[in-house]
Enzyme design. Structure first.
Site, PDB file in Angstrom:
ATOM      1  NE  ARG A 180     -39.434 -18.296  10.424  1.00  4.66           N
ATOM      2  CZ  ARG A 180     -40.640 -17.893   9.973  1.00  4.66           C
ATOM      3  NH1 ARG A 180     -41.761 -18.393  10.464  1.00  4.66           N
ATOM      4  NH2 ARG A 180     -40.722 -17.018   9.014  1.00  4.66           N
ATOM      5  CB  SER A 229     -33.641 -15.631   8.666  1.00  5.61           C
ATOM      6  OG  SER A 229     -34.257 -15.104   7.529  1.00  5.61           O
ATOM      7  CD  GLU A 299     -35.611 -18.111  11.455  1.00  9.11           C
ATOM      8  OE1 GLU A 299     -35.891 -16.898  11.527  1.00  9.11           O
ATOM      9  OE2 GLU A 299     -35.913 -18.821  10.478  1.00  9.11           O
TER      10      GLU A 299
HETATM   11  C1  FAD Z   1     -31.393 -20.212   1.619  1.00  6.46           C
HETATM   12  C2  FAD Z   1     -32.271 -20.511   2.794  1.00  6.46           C
HETATM   13  C3  FAD Z   1     -33.493 -19.898   2.923  1.00  6.46           C
HETATM   14  C4  FAD Z   1     -34.319 -20.161   4.026  1.00  6.46           C
HETATM   15  N1  FAD Z   1     -35.513 -19.528   4.103  1.00  6.46           N
HETATM   16  C5  FAD Z   1     -36.324 -19.779   5.140  1.00  6.46           C
HETATM   17  C6  FAD Z   1     -37.600 -19.130   5.236  1.00  6.46           C
HETATM   18  O1  FAD Z   1     -37.993 -18.364   4.389  1.00  6.46           O
HETATM   19  N2  FAD Z   1     -38.369 -19.419   6.316  1.00  6.46           N
HETATM   20  C7  FAD Z   1     -37.982 -20.288   7.289  1.00  6.46           C
HETATM   21  O2  FAD Z   1     -38.745 -20.516   8.234  1.00  6.46           O
HETATM   22  N3  FAD Z   1     -36.786 -20.905   7.216  1.00  6.46           N
HETATM   23  C8  FAD Z   1     -35.955 -20.678   6.184  1.00  6.46           C
HETATM   24  N4  FAD Z   1     -34.736 -21.302   6.116  1.00  6.46           N
HETATM   25  C9  FAD Z   1     -34.304 -22.172   7.229  1.00  6.46           C
HETATM   26  C10 FAD Z   1     -34.679 -23.665   7.081  1.00  6.46           C
HETATM   27  O3  FAD Z   1     -34.761 -24.040   5.717  1.00  6.46           O
HETATM   28  C11 FAD Z   1     -35.979 -24.005   7.802  1.00  6.46           C
HETATM   29  O4  FAD Z   1     -35.887 -23.752   9.186  1.00  6.46           O
HETATM   30  C12 FAD Z   1     -36.369 -25.489   7.609  1.00  6.46           C
HETATM   31  O5  FAD Z   1     -37.637 -25.713   8.161  1.00  6.46           O
HETATM   32  C13 FAD Z   1     -35.385 -26.433   8.285  1.00  6.46           C
HETATM   33  O6  FAD Z   1     -35.649 -27.730   7.809  1.00  6.46           O
HETATM   34  P1  FAD Z   1     -34.490 -28.831   7.761  1.00  6.46           P
HETATM   35  O7  FAD Z   1     -35.106 -30.100   7.313  1.00  6.46           O
HETATM   36  O8  FAD Z   1     -33.342 -28.346   6.997  1.00  6.46           O
HETATM   37  O9  FAD Z   1     -34.140 -28.937   9.316  1.00  6.46           O
HETATM   38  P2  FAD Z   1     -32.684 -29.040   9.971  1.00  6.46           P
HETATM   39  O10 FAD Z   1     -31.927 -27.801   9.701  1.00  6.46           O
HETATM   40  O11 FAD Z   1     -32.072 -30.338   9.648  1.00  6.46           O
HETATM   41  O12 FAD Z   1     -33.124 -29.031  11.512  1.00  6.46           O
HETATM   42  C14 FAD Z   1     -33.746 -27.896  12.087  1.00  6.46           C
HETATM   43  C15 FAD Z   1     -34.417 -28.320  13.392  1.00  6.46           C
HETATM   44  O13 FAD Z   1     -35.467 -29.223  13.075  1.00  6.46           O
HETATM   45  C16 FAD Z   1     -35.260 -30.470  13.726  1.00  6.46           C
HETATM   46  N5  FAD Z   1     -35.704 -31.545  12.818  1.00  6.46           N
HETATM   47  C17 FAD Z   1     -35.325 -31.777  11.537  1.00  6.46           C
HETATM   48  N6  FAD Z   1     -35.971 -32.857  11.047  1.00  6.46           N
HETATM   49  C18 FAD Z   1     -36.768 -33.324  12.059  1.00  6.46           C
HETATM   50  C19 FAD Z   1     -37.662 -34.417  12.206  1.00  6.46           C
HETATM   51  N7  FAD Z   1     -37.931 -35.293  11.221  1.00  6.46           N
HETATM   52  N8  FAD Z   1     -38.281 -34.571  13.411  1.00  6.46           N
HETATM   53  C20 FAD Z   1     -38.060 -33.715  14.425  1.00  6.46           C
HETATM   54  N9  FAD Z   1     -37.221 -32.672  14.356  1.00  6.46           N
HETATM   55  C21 FAD Z   1     -36.589 -32.482  13.179  1.00  6.46           C
HETATM   56  C22 FAD Z   1     -33.775 -30.535  14.025  1.00  6.46           C
HETATM   57  O14 FAD Z   1     -33.514 -31.381  15.141  1.00  6.46           O
HETATM   58  C23 FAD Z   1     -33.470 -29.081  14.322  1.00  6.46           C
HETATM   59  O15 FAD Z   1     -33.815 -28.781  15.647  1.00  6.46           O
HETATM   60  C24 FAD Z   1     -33.884 -21.061   5.017  1.00  6.46           C
HETATM   61  C25 FAD Z   1     -32.645 -21.697   4.890  1.00  6.46           C
HETATM   62  C26 FAD Z   1     -31.839 -21.424   3.801  1.00  6.46           C
HETATM   63  C27 FAD Z   1     -30.509 -22.126   3.678  1.00  6.46           C
END
Ligand code: FAD
Length: 312
Positions: A180, A229, A299
């Site tokens: 992560r 998580s 996380e």
């Molecule tokens: C119900 C649920 C289940 C989940 N299950 C998992 C799982 O199984 N495994 C897992 O790893 N995660 C899980 N997550 C967490 C999350 O979905 C992941 O971490 C996902 O990768 C975050 O993506 P996001 O676009 O929502 O990023 P955001 O939440 O918007 O941002 C997260 C980070 O990424 C950065 N970021 C976002 N977009 C960009 C970009 N274009 N360029 C550079 N940096 C960027 C942000 O600045 C921030 O630091 C879950 C979340 C939920 C709500």
């Protein structure tokens, strides 16, 4: 003053959307938190270059690339800098260089990439089916599940660095991936990413993907008012098991509570504040530390400022 100047300059120079004091709540799965001082949805890469140049000329302004907001808790006071969100122009998938190489824009939802590849008999993205994030967020976070993660299928990413003002092609080996985690900072904007998948029978890939989806639906709450998580799993342990073993399933602080379904998911009721989630995370961390002697590491990411509260 700096933010006023920056906001005015961006409004006059960018073709995309520029807003002041823009609410972020609806752009996160927690549905919590205050506004971004400046919010930008660039129209194209040219806009991102202009944005980088404007940031450089005004000096220190915090930045946050925002994806689908599924791993974030935004402070009730908001974010005192600039939030940059890539819109639908960055949501696309295309086959590249032979059958198994695929490129996707940073705003592409992960379940879309999982479905697209499964339909074409490409294996490796099935774990993305129930992760409600974007490709950009997943590249930054090294998102993973069911034994897979981004680092295992990524070939490389195109990244705009807001300090160096240039697009960089970084191979997977240059992203320093671990559990992560990557070496990307808040100044790195992932524009798109290319993946190398394995060719496999499409029905097999789809079956595996559907079994992941079904398992998640049974064992975890959906993507409303949580951010997945809360803690990373310590080596050889499960954070959810530790929280549950400390007797904290259902434990709450204000409007935030530990999920009854999965103890590593913390839910926010209507009326909850981001500070409630912060306090709950810190309280649970302290109690698990006392009960199991293990320091859990969050996380989820806290954005903006929160009050430090003493643990009970
Ligand atoms: C119900 C649920 C289940 C989940 N299950 C998992 C799982 O199984 N495994 C897992 O790893 N995660 C899980 N997550 C967490 C999350 O979905 C992941 O971490 C996902 O990768 C975050 O993506 P996001 O676009 O929502 O990023 P955001 O939440 O918007 O941002 C997260 C980070 O990424 C950065 N970021 C976002 N977009 C960009 C970009 N274009 N360029 C550079 N940096 C960027 C942000 O600045 C921030 O630091 C879950 C979340 C939920 C709500």
């Amino acid at each position: 003053m700096t933010l006023d100047l920056l906001g005015d300059r961006l409004r006059s120079e960018l073709s995309g959307r520029v807003e002041r004091d823009f609410p972020l709540r609806r752009l996160t799965t927690y549905r919590l938190g205050g506004p971004a001082a400046i919010y930008v949805e660039p129209a194209d890469e040219g806009d991102i270059e202009l944005l980088g140049a404007a940031l450089r000329s005004v000096g220190e302004v915090q930045t946050l690339p925002l994806g689908r907001g599924s791993n974030l808790v935004v402070s009730d006071d908001g974010f005192p800098g600039l939030v940059l969100r890539l819109g639908a122009q960055w949501s696309w998938i295309r086959a590249e260089e032979g059958v198994s190489q695929v490129r996707a824009g940073a705003a592409t939802p992960l379940p879309q990439l999982a479905n697209w590849t499964a339909r074409r008999g490409l294996a490796g993205a099935e774990f993305m089916i129930a992760i409600p994030g974007s490709v950009g967020g997943a590249v930054r976070m090294n998102a993973g599940a069911h034994g897979g993660d981004v680092s295992k299928v990524l070939a490389g990413a195109r990244i705009f660095n807001l300090d160096r003002l240039e697009v960089e092609n970084r191979g997977v080996g240059q992203l320093d991936y671990s559990y992560r985690s990557s070496n990307l900072s808040e100044r790195d904007v992932v524009l798109d990413a290319s993946f190398a998948f394995d060719a496999e029978d499409a029905a097999e890939v789809r079956n595996r993907m559907e079994s992941f989806r079904a398992h998640r639906a049974e064992t975890q709450p959906g993507a409303t008012q949580n951010a997945g998580s809360v803690f990373k799993n310590p080596p050889g342990e499960s954070a959810g098991r530790l929280v549950e073993a400390a007797g904290l399933k259902g434990f709450s602080v204000g409007g935030a509570s530990v999920s009854q379904l999965h103890a590593n998911f913390f839910m926010a009721r209507d009326g909850a504040t981001a500070q409630d989630v912060y306090d709950l995370v810190h309280e649970v961390r302290a109690r698990v530390g006392r009960a199991a002697g293990i320091e859990l590491e969050p996380e989820i990411r806290f954005i903006g400022s929160f009050r430090q509260t003493s643990t009970r």
